[in-house]
Design a protein around this motif. Structure first.
Motif, PDB file in Angstrom:
ATOM      1  N   GLU A 212      47.280  13.199 -37.648  1.00 44.49           N
ATOM      2  CA  GLU A 212      47.573  14.345 -36.771  1.00 44.49           C
ATOM      3  C   GLU A 212      48.700  15.199 -37.313  1.00 44.49           C
ATOM      4  O   GLU A 212      48.836  16.374 -36.944  1.00 44.49           O
ATOM      5  N   GLY A 213      49.553  14.611 -38.170  1.00 41.57           N
ATOM      6  CA  GLY A 213      50.651  15.367 -38.742  1.00 41.57           C
ATOM      7  C   GLY A 213      51.924  15.259 -37.937  1.00 41.57           C
ATOM      8  O   GLY A 213      51.957  14.630 -36.865  1.00 41.57           O
ATOM      9  N   ILE A 214      52.985  15.863 -38.447  1.00 44.27           N
ATOM     10  CA  ILE A 214      54.298  15.800 -37.808  1.00 44.27           C
ATOM     11  C   ILE A 214      54.843  17.215 -37.634  1.00 44.27           C
ATOM     12  O   ILE A 214      54.485  18.131 -38.366  1.00 44.27           O
ATOM     13  N   SER A 215      55.730  17.359 -36.644  1.00 39.68           N
ATOM     14  CA  SER A 215      56.438  18.628 -36.451  1.00 39.68           C
ATOM     15  C   SER A 215      57.846  18.470 -37.017  1.00 39.68           C
ATOM     16  O   SER A 215      58.452  17.399 -36.888  1.00 39.68           O
ATOM     17  N   VAL A 216      58.341  19.511 -37.651  1.00 41.08           N
ATOM     18  CA  VAL A 216      59.685  19.451 -38.232  1.00 41.08           C
ATOM     19  C   VAL A 216      60.508  20.661 -37.794  1.00 41.08           C
ATOM     20  O   VAL A 216      59.962  21.688 -37.383  1.00 41.08           O
ATOM     21  N   VAL A 217      61.820  20.510 -37.874  1.00 42.55           N
ATOM     22  CA  VAL A 217      62.719  21.656 -37.760  1.00 42.55           C
ATOM     23  C   VAL A 217      63.469  21.769 -39.081  1.00 42.55           C
ATOM     24  O   VAL A 217      63.598  20.785 -39.815  1.00 42.55           O
ATOM     25  N   THR A 218      63.925  22.969 -39.396  1.00 39.99           N
ATOM     26  CA  THR A 218      64.760  23.139 -40.585  1.00 39.99           C
ATOM     27  C   THR A 218      66.215  23.111 -40.133  1.00 39.99           C
ATOM     28  O   THR A 218      66.593  23.748 -39.162  1.00 39.99           O
ATOM     29  N   LEU A 219      67.032  22.342 -40.852  1.00 38.91           N
ATOM     30  CA  LEU A 219      68.451  22.199 -40.515  1.00 38.91           C
ATOM     31  C   LEU A 219      69.307  22.466 -41.747  1.00 38.91           C
ATOM     32  O   LEU A 219      68.999  21.995 -42.851  1.00 38.91           O
TER      33      LEU A 219
ATOM     34  N   LEU B 111      63.133  29.284 -48.032  1.00 38.72           N
ATOM     35  CA  LEU B 111      62.557  29.103 -46.696  1.00 38.72           C
ATOM     36  C   LEU B 111      61.276  29.936 -46.538  1.00 38.72           C
ATOM     37  O   LEU B 111      60.294  29.470 -45.949  1.00 38.72           O
ATOM     38  N   ASP B 112      61.296  31.160 -47.091  1.00 38.52           N
ATOM     39  CA  ASP B 112      60.100  32.011 -47.007  1.00 38.52           C
ATOM     40  C   ASP B 112      58.923  31.369 -47.745  1.00 38.52           C
ATOM     41  O   ASP B 112      57.783  31.401 -47.263  1.00 38.52           O
ATOM     42  N   ASP B 113      59.186  30.813 -48.927  1.00 30.93           N
ATOM     43  CA  ASP B 113      58.133  30.108 -49.673  1.00 30.93           C
ATOM     44  C   ASP B 113      57.537  28.988 -48.809  1.00 30.93           C
ATOM     45  O   ASP B 113      56.314  28.781 -48.778  1.00 30.93           O
ATOM     46  N   PHE B 114      58.433  28.235 -48.146  1.00 31.65           N
ATOM     47  CA  PHE B 114      58.007  27.111 -47.303  1.00 31.65           C
ATOM     48  C   PHE B 114      57.088  27.622 -46.194  1.00 31.65           C
ATOM     49  O   PHE B 114      55.987  27.084 -45.963  1.00 31.65           O
ATOM     50  N   HIS B 115      57.516  28.690 -45.517  1.00 30.90           N
ATOM     51  CA  HIS B 115      56.715  29.212 -44.408  1.00 30.90           C
ATOM     52  C   HIS B 115      55.370  29.762 -44.904  1.00 30.90           C
ATOM     53  O   HIS B 115      54.360  29.678 -44.200  1.00 30.90           O
ATOM     54  N   ALA B 116      55.355  30.317 -46.123  1.00 29.41           N
ATOM     55  CA  ALA B 116      54.145  30.960 -46.641  1.00 29.41           C
ATOM     56  C   ALA B 116      53.167  29.984 -47.294  1.00 29.41           C
ATOM     57  O   ALA B 116      52.022  30.358 -47.592  1.00 29.41           O
ATOM     58  N   ALA B 117      53.578  28.727 -47.500  1.00 35.56           N
ATOM     59  CA  ALA B 117      52.722  27.766 -48.220  1.00 35.56           C
ATOM     60  C   ALA B 117      51.419  27.523 -47.451  1.00 35.56           C
ATOM     61  O   ALA B 117      51.364  27.630 -46.227  1.00 35.56           O
ATOM     62  N   ASP B 118      50.361  27.175 -48.198  1.00 34.26           N
ATOM     63  CA  ASP B 118      49.054  26.911 -47.568  1.00 34.26           C
ATOM     64  C   ASP B 118      49.078  25.624 -46.751  1.00 34.26           C
ATOM     65  O   ASP B 118      48.411  25.519 -45.718  1.00 34.26           O
TER      66      ASP B 118
END
Lengths: 296, 296
Positions: free
Chosen positions: B138-145, B248-255
């Motif tokens: 199902e996957g996991i949810s993360v926050v960036t810190l 961070l932008d790269d992370f958000h834009a990843a497939d």
């Protein structure tokens, strides 16, 4: 009476169930026996807090400020809140059992306990202190080391735990080894934005134009119990005091500087990054006489 | 065979005298008994290093990369260098004693030992792993810190020990609690200058335009043993890989994105800071099948 003394807390926190108010606060134990399981989060995650309290002639100093900071650190780590009454009794009992020596120390340690057990681990350990005479009279040499953080991370990023006295001290010990590699006795941490913070296990106090100045305590450093008592000394002696943002330039320009902490008390700084600086021997003596005579 | 197994190293390092080459490498001990003294620097200073190794069907995975990183971490902390042969034998012996379970873990721990004793403490502990099925499927949810550091502190300020796997993990655990407070399963650390670093106990891998990309390992993060094996999977599958500076932008834009680690293996990230993102279920399954089938 013995040379080292250990008391294991039976109920380090009232928060951790089951809490039996009739149980003894602590149990004396063999200091050189093994008391910690390998899955204690204190050891596998450095997940806990501590205090080190000076004991002079059997009398523990600044116990209430230490226990208050102990509780504050525990709250910052979301640990079960220590039962301060039980810890105070353990500190007093351990001091009463210690061989009579001029200077000793008591260490209080609270960990999150064995993984999955939901029960904190706590103990109070006491032993004679090493001789700090040379540090107090001849002074110490320090190097300044980058702590890697801005001075405001305590407010922006509380999960970095700056300002809590945790068991995760590997960086402090590495900074101490780096200082030794550079031929110095200790290190003073500096923020990435140029503010002087604290020592590896001590607070910085400066003498500036007749005032005593220490870094503000809201910049990710520990509020020092010994530093607070140095300021109490100053108040009694009619010396002005201040908490300020202190830059590296301010540090270099100060008339005199000390690292102050439990056990070593006030150690005058006689060199910074290899450059000799003046020590104020007379004021140092007065400060240490005050600190060593503390009744509370 | 038992559910949990503990082996205490008799001579964790050949550097620590006296070294007796004829002595047994380790001794089995009761996992729930107490083995650590209260003055062990592992607990009072978080002064030590560790590894966590996945065990599948009794077989420990990536043992050599783990032991190599264990040794590297020890060197970064100026610890006595672990005797890798002795540790390998202890890992194998502990796995052989463990109850047959599909997935377990082995933890290796080396501390600087009891203060003043000049003798490191070492042990290998094994236990069944929790069920990671939900995280993997199902996957996991993360926050960036914010980690509070620039991405280059490993090079500028080695005493900060970034890139070493130390026992001083209080910040990692606090970040995990902060993630939980924000309703997430885990956290991804970001440098003050905007680069994505790693999870609290895992490496980040991204799928970007058909390639697998992970943060460069010279930016104060751990070189991941599981991440390395994900790249080995990619090589066998004909998927290009790269180590890069990732914003961070790269992370958000990843497939697609995963946190990869021992025990949990590849956990697809299904939300970042509360924003849902696509998971690549098919690739996730292939990666985890590869990881769980590792023979070395």
């Amino acid at each position: 009476m013995t040379e080292t003394v250990l008391a294991v807390l039976n109920q380090p926190s009232r928060d951790a169930a089951p809490h039996d108010p009739a149980a003894d606060a602590f149990t004396f134990a063999g200091p050189l026996e093994e008391h910690i399981q390998v899955q204690d989060l204190g050891i596998i995650r450095g997940d806990g807090v501590f205090e080190t309290i000076t004991v002079v002639d059997g009398h523990p100093q600044a116990v209430e400020p230490h226990l208050a900071r102990f509780e504050r650190s525990a709250r910052m780590l979301d640990l079960p809140v220590p039962d301060v009454d039980a810890w105070r009794r353990a500190v007093e009992a351990v001091c009463a059992e210690l061989d009579p020596v001029r200077e000793a120390f008591v260490k209080t340690v609270l960990t999150r306990g064995v993984e999955g057990a939901e029960r904190p681990t706590g103990w109070v350990y006491a032993a004679p202190s090493g001789d700090s005479t040379a540090a107090r009279t001849e002074g110490i040499s320090v190097v300044t080391l980058d702590r890697g953080y801005r001075h405001d991370v305590e407010r922006t990023s509380p999960w970095l735990l700056q300002g809590a006295k945790t068991l995760s001290y590997a960086v402090n010990m590495a900074a101490l080894r780096e200082a030794a590699r550079r031929g110095a006795d200790d290190a003073v941490f500096v923020s990435t934005d140029g503010y002087v913070l604290e020592g590896t296990r001590a607070n910085l106090v400066l003498s500036v134009g007749g005032r005593l100045v220490t870094p503000r305590t809201d910049i990710g450093i520990l509020a020092g119990t010994t530093q607070a008592d140095v300021f109490r000394f100053a108040a009694e002696a009619g010396i002005e005091t201040a908490y300020e943002l202190i830059t590296l330039d301010d540090f270099h320009a100060a008339d005199a500087a000390w690292l102050v902490s439990s056990v070593r008390q006030a150690a005058p700084i006689r060199a910074v990054n290899g450059n000799a600086r003046e020590i104020d021997a007379e004021l140092t003596t007065r400060i240490n006489e005050f600190l060593l005579a503390r009744e509370v």
